[in-house]
Design a protein around this motif. Structure first.
Motif, mmCIF file in Angstrom:
data_model
loop_
_atom_site.group_PDB
_atom_site.id
_atom_site.type_symbol
_atom_site.label_atom_id
_atom_site.label_comp_id
_atom_site.label_asym_id
_atom_site.label_seq_id
_atom_site.Cartn_x
_atom_site.Cartn_y
_atom_site.Cartn_z
ATOM 1 N N VAL A 156 1.041 -1.004 -0.026
ATOM 2 C CA VAL A 156 -0.118 0.109 0.283
ATOM 3 C C VAL A 156 0.842 1.102 0.154
ATOM 4 O O VAL A 156 1.763 1.325 0.774
ATOM 5 C CB VAL A 156 -0.964 0.152 0.979
ATOM 6 N N VAL A 168 -1.568 -1.084 -4.025
ATOM 7 C CA VAL A 168 -2.525 -0.018 -3.962
ATOM 8 C C VAL A 168 -1.907 1.287 -3.673
ATOM 9 O O VAL A 168 -1.283 1.451 -2.568
ATOM 10 C CB VAL A 168 -3.774 -0.514 -2.908
ATOM 11 N N GLN A 305 -7.914 3.308 -0.355
ATOM 12 C CA GLN A 305 -6.710 2.513 -0.271
ATOM 13 C C GLN A 305 -6.922 1.245 0.547
ATOM 14 O O GLN A 305 -6.554 0.082 0.134
ATOM 15 C CB GLN A 305 -5.553 3.189 0.243
ATOM 16 N N TYR A 308 -9.378 -1.185 -1.157
ATOM 17 C CA TYR A 308 -9.037 -2.113 -2.367
ATOM 18 C C TYR A 308 -7.617 -2.893 -1.652
ATOM 19 O O TYR A 308 -7.636 -4.100 -2.416
ATOM 20 C CB TYR A 308 -8.113 -1.008 -3.197
ATOM 21 N N ALA A 309 -7.203 -2.683 -0.524
ATOM 22 C CA ALA A 309 -6.154 -3.680 -0.279
ATOM 23 C C ALA A 309 -6.633 -4.846 0.627
ATOM 24 O O ALA A 309 -6.423 -6.037 0.019
ATOM 25 C CB ALA A 309 -5.364 -2.704 0.776
ATOM 26 N N GLU A 326 -2.586 -3.983 -9.817
ATOM 27 C CA GLU A 326 -2.328 -2.644 -9.247
ATOM 28 C C GLU A 326 -3.402 -1.763 -9.345
ATOM 29 O O GLU A 326 -4.049 -1.414 -10.632
ATOM 30 C CB GLU A 326 -0.908 -1.925 -9.921
ATOM 31 N N VAL A 327 -3.681 -1.039 -8.413
ATOM 32 C CA VAL A 327 -4.660 -0.093 -8.355
ATOM 33 C C VAL A 327 -4.042 1.413 -8.181
ATOM 34 O O VAL A 327 -3.330 1.552 -6.993
ATOM 35 C CB VAL A 327 -5.669 -0.190 -7.151
#
Length: 345
Positions: A156, A168, A305, A308-309, A326-327
């Motif tokens: 992250v 992320v 974040q 999404y993680a 990958e975001v």
């Protein structure tokens, strides 16, 4: 407040109710009770309601340790954090919420000035974390890739080259560019940057500053001072600027903590912010929002974040996703009271 169930109060017993007691009360098998309490499809709605009522009446609580041992799943997500980072603290709060919504819990392990990333990660693995969510790790990419073979790794806040891991992050270079663009729009030209030292995150933010300055034709005004992610680094850099006798009209700090150090040093020197020098940070952490700082900054989207993680971890663990993803979130400029037009602008 007495939290003992009604049945236990009547019997005057301190014995903890068992799964078998709930099953006996309802007249079903322990397997059926287990399915209901774990939310697994199968039992009828009538049976589910009777089991839940009996469990509540008896004061039955699920033995998490026994259930995880039986399933060989801990349902724990290990999170490595920098104990000194307000932004990481906010991320953890959102990670807890996101994990609970999908039936997971968190184990936290801290990185400190005397406790390195390796030790923090080994602790997470020792507690049977099924996946590792690492906040701003500084270890080499190949080290993180090797770690991913032990447990899925979600990084992250940091870019990883070649897309070998789940990541992320926000676009740090773009975020710093937003600050520079806004300052230039107000009339600033002499804009200095205090960097975050070594590491990918610092590199990306420094590159974003340089790129934005060049985009505006301000190559001659590029000025990078050495720093890190602490208030002390911001104070040191601000004193360096003060001692030079050549104050910029604006400063972009690596993060909010560094920017707060700049504010403190300028205040002690009698330099008005934003009257004489505008100051901005990065992260939009909880300190930046305090009225005593009211710091202009960039939001990375901590809540997004975190979600999404956790989603990436669950996809790896429960949906057998193999290919890394990958975001990259778009950062957002947060305007507060520490930026204004330059006095001579």
């Amino acid at each position: 407040m007495d939290e003992v169930g009604p049945e236990r109060r009547r019997n005057g017993s301190n014995k903890r109710p068992r799964l078998e007691d709930v099953a006996a009360r309802v007249g079903v098998s322990t397997a059926s009770v287990s399915l209901v309490l774990r939310g697994v499809p199968g039992p009828s709605e009538r049976t589910r309601q009777r089991v839940l009522k009996a469990a509540a009446d008896l004061g039955y609580q699920v033995d998490r340790t026994a259930s995880t041992l039986a399933s060989r799943r801990s349902r724990l997500l290990g999170v490595m954090i920098d104990v000194h980072s307000p932004f990481h603290a906010e991320l953890v709060e959102h990670l807890h919420t996101a994990a609970e919504e999908v039936g997971y819990d968190l184990v936290l392990s801290t990185q400190t000035r005397t406790r390195d990333e390796h030790t923090a990660v080994e602790t997470l693995l020792a507690f049977r974390s099924e996946a590792l969510i690492l906040l701003g790790p500084t270890a080499p990419a190949d080290t993180l890739v090797s770690l991913d073979r032990k447990a899925p790794v979600i990084v992250v806040g940091r870019r990883i080259a070649d897309g070998e891991l789940d990541v992320v992050r926000s676009a740090d270079d773009e975020g710093v560019g937003l600050l520079v663009d806004h300052m230039v729009g107000l009339g600033h030209r002499a804009i200095a940057h205090i960097d975050g030292g070594k590491g990918v995150i610092s590199t990306d933010r420094r590159r974003g500053y340089r790129t934005a300055m060049r985009r505006h034709g301000l190559d001659a005004h590029i000025r990078v001072l050495r720093g890190d992610n602490t208030e002390a680094a911001g104070e040191r850099a601000a004193r360096q600027l003060l001692d030079s006798g050549d104050l910029p009209t604006a400063v972009v700090a690596y993060n909010d903590q560094c920017a707060i150090g700049v504010l403190a040093a300028l205040q002690r020197a009698g330099v008005a912010v934003p009257g004489e020098v505008s100051v901005a940070g990065y992260d939009d952490d909880t300190l930046s929002r305090l009225s005593c700082f009211n710091l202009t900054t960039v939001s990375q989207g901590a809540r997004e974040q975190a979600r999404y993680a956790v989603a990436a971890a669950v996809e790896r663990l429960d949906q057998d996703r193999v290919e890394p993803s990958e975001v990259v979130l778009t950062p957002e400029l947060v305007l507060r009271g520490t930026i204004a037009e330059p006095r001579d602008g």
